[in-house]
Design a protein around this motif. Structure first.
Motif, short mmCIF file in Angstrom:
data_model
loop_
_atom_site.label_atom_id
_atom_site.label_comp_id
_atom_site.label_asym_id
_atom_site.label_seq_id
_atom_site.Cartn_x
_atom_site.Cartn_y
_atom_site.Cartn_z
N UNK A 263 -7.74 1.58 -1.97
CA UNK A 263 -6.92 2.56 -1.26
C UNK A 263 -5.62 2.81 -2.02
N UNK A 264 -5.02 1.75 -2.51
CA UNK A 264 -3.78 1.89 -3.29
C UNK A 264 -4.04 2.73 -4.54
N UNK A 265 -5.13 2.42 -5.25
CA UNK A 265 -5.45 3.16 -6.48
C UNK A 265 -5.75 4.62 -6.17
N UNK A 266 -6.38 4.88 -5.03
CA UNK A 266 -6.65 6.26 -4.63
C UNK A 266 -5.34 7.00 -4.40
N UNK A 267 -4.41 6.38 -3.70
CA UNK A 267 -3.11 7.01 -3.46
C UNK A 267 -2.39 7.27 -4.77
N UNK A 268 -2.42 6.29 -5.68
CA UNK A 268 -1.77 6.45 -6.97
C UNK A 268 -2.39 7.60 -7.77
N UNK B 281 6.79 8.98 0.36
CA UNK B 281 5.65 8.89 -0.55
C UNK B 281 4.36 8.60 0.21
N UNK B 282 4.44 7.73 1.21
CA UNK B 282 3.26 7.45 2.01
C UNK B 282 2.81 8.71 2.75
N UNK B 283 3.76 9.44 3.32
CA UNK B 283 3.41 10.64 4.08
C UNK B 283 2.76 11.68 3.18
N UNK B 284 3.31 11.86 1.99
CA UNK B 284 2.77 12.86 1.08
C UNK B 284 1.41 12.45 0.54
N UNK B 285 1.25 11.19 0.16
CA UNK B 285 -0.05 10.75 -0.35
C UNK B 285 -1.11 10.83 0.74
N UNK B 286 -0.75 10.48 1.98
CA UNK B 286 -1.70 10.62 3.09
C UNK B 286 -2.10 12.08 3.29
N UNK C 163 0.81 -1.21 0.00
CA UNK C 163 0.00 0.00 0.00
C UNK C 163 0.85 1.26 0.00
N UNK C 164 2.15 1.13 0.15
CA UNK C 164 3.02 2.30 0.22
C UNK C 164 3.66 2.63 -1.13
N UNK C 165 3.81 1.63 -1.97
CA UNK C 165 4.56 1.82 -3.20
C UNK C 165 3.65 2.42 -4.28
N UNK C 166 3.94 3.65 -4.68
CA UNK C 166 3.18 4.28 -5.74
C UNK C 166 4.02 4.28 -7.01
N UNK C 167 3.91 5.28 -7.82
CA UNK C 167 4.63 5.30 -9.08
C UNK C 167 6.13 5.26 -8.86
N UNK C 168 6.61 5.91 -7.81
CA UNK C 168 8.04 5.93 -7.51
C UNK C 168 8.41 4.72 -6.68
N UNK C 169 7.93 4.70 -5.45
CA UNK C 169 8.06 3.54 -4.59
C UNK C 169 9.46 2.97 -4.47
N UNK C 170 9.55 1.63 -4.55
CA UNK C 170 10.82 0.95 -4.33
C UNK C 170 11.68 0.85 -5.58
N UNK C 171 11.24 1.49 -6.68
CA UNK C 171 12.03 1.46 -7.90
C UNK C 171 12.39 0.02 -8.28
N UNK C 172 13.67 -0.24 -8.48
CA UNK C 172 14.05 -1.54 -9.04
C UNK C 172 14.33 -2.60 -7.99
N UNK C 173 14.56 -2.22 -6.75
CA UNK C 173 15.13 -3.19 -5.81
C UNK C 173 14.19 -4.31 -5.47
#
Length: 382
Positions: free
Chosen positions: A234-239, A362-367, A7-17
């Motif tokens: 919720x994930x889609x809303x954040x995205x 990202x979670x803080x900003x989307x919240x 639920x935390x990973x949006x477009x940026x999120x964890x990138x490649x790792x």
């Protein structure tokens, strides 16, 4: 270990790792029995050696960049957003139950047939000597999957749990220099024969679930699907919230440093993919019908897209007085570390400082965006 990030990973999120580390873990399991499968399986299971370009911190990446001149923030408060929740139908519930039944293996006291899974211990020898990669214990093999050399799986059809079998086989001529065309012997012990049930029953429910009856299991499955749909909503809303803010902002200039970083992330992801599946970049591009020029353009576009997100994130951090040193950041970090079951040093080492920082921010900003938005709910058809 990565489930908690969903639920935390949006477009940026964890990138490649997240992708590359998960591939490395699965490849280790594949390499356990590298000598017995068909040629190519060992190479395809090799882990990626691509360098992780996200081994940095956000502060290091943004150093020297005048964010205020690079981006003009659009509205990130007072947005109108829609949270769309998919309803759960009786058909959805039945499909989930059917899937669970068809994929849940149970041990049976019967002879193994094609399509069954056998749990085996095996030792392979060449001229009486064990060869590297030719032995394993507790290996689950699907009979008929053709994942082992010819004759191996067929030789186990008809075996029951506890039986031992000696298989005289020959490796394919093109397998590798050591084993290609060689006669070998596999001593195999069948520990268990497992297969899926053909249909649900009260016995199946009692053996494989926490429910007391088929009806209870149906109700529990519906609740699980509803919870999953709620989490997806919720994930889609954040995205959607994040995408709306980024698209509503104006990028006045793309710092070369950030574009190069984003382009390197794109290349890192694709190279990891190619290495994991043992294909060259040229072969991959040929398969998807893309030229080297198009690939370079895709890298650049990805780099600019990621640069835009980083700039918007940095601008909101500055406007709201957020940082990776404040109490809220450390509270969230402690929560994620606790949920992971690792200590903090291991957690940060595993995911990388940059990825951890940006996922939490990202979670803080989307919240923050959603808390200051007007959100309407909509129930959609299945």
């Amino acid at each position: 270990k990565k489930t908690m990030w969903t639920v935390c990973v949006l477009t940026l999120g964890l990138l490649a790792s997240g992708c590359s580390k998960g591939q490395e873990e699965s490849s280790a399991a594949k390499n356990t029995s590298s000598a017995a499968p068909e040629a190519g399986a060992t190479e395809a299971g090799q882990s990626s050696q691509t360098e992780d370009v996200t081994n940095t911190t956000f502060a290091e990446l943004m150093e020297g960049i005048d964010v205020a001149s690079c981006v003009t923030l659009g509205d990130y408060k007072g947005l109108s957003l829609t949270k769309e929740i998919q309803q759960v139908t009786d058909e959805d519930v039945q499909k989930a139950i059917d899937s669970a039944v068809s994929t849940t293996l149970q041990e049976v006291d019967e002879a193994a047939a094609e399509g069954d899974t056998v749990n085996i211990d095996y030792v392979g020898t060449l001229d009486g000597e064990e060869f590297d990669g030719g032995s394993a214990e507790g290996y689950d093999l699907v009979l008929g999957s053709h994942s082992f050399i010819d004759g191996f799986e067929d030789g186990l059809v008809g075996c029951k749990a506890g039986e031992e079998k000696k298989l005289n086989l020959t490796f394919p001529a093109n397998y590798n220099e050591e084993l290609g065309g060689k006669d070998v012997v596999f001593k195999v012990k069948v520990n268990a024969v497992k297969r899926a049930a053909k249909e649900i029953s009260e016995e199946w429910v009692l053996a494989n679930t926490d429910s007391a009856s088929i009806e209870d299991y149906g109700r529990a499955t519906r609740v699980q699907l509803e919870e999953s749909n709620a989490a997806n909503a919720e994930y889609n809303l954040q995205s959607a919230a994040w995408q709306t803010v980024v698209e509503g902002s104006t990028i006045n200039q793309y710092p070369e440093k950030l574009v190069e970083f984003g382009s390197a992330v794109y290349a890192n992801q694709l190279e990891s993919y190619c290495q994991y599946y043992n294909v060259s970049l040229d072969d991959y591009l040929s398969t998807v019908g893309s030229s080297k020029e198009e690939y370079e353009e895709q890298k650049k576009n990805y780099g600019e897209n990621l640069a835009a997100q980083l700039l918007v994130m940095a601008a909101i951090e500055s406007a709201e007085g957020l940082s990776n040193e404040d109490d809220e950041y450390h509270t969230l970090l402690e929560q994620y570390v606790t949920d992971s079951g690792m200590d903090q040093d291991a957690f940060i080492s595993y995911y990388g400082t940059f990825n951890v920082e940006q996922t939490i921010m990202m979670k803080r900003i989307s919240d923050l965006i959603i808390a200051n938005a007007t959100v309407s709910e909509k129930v959609s058809e299945s």
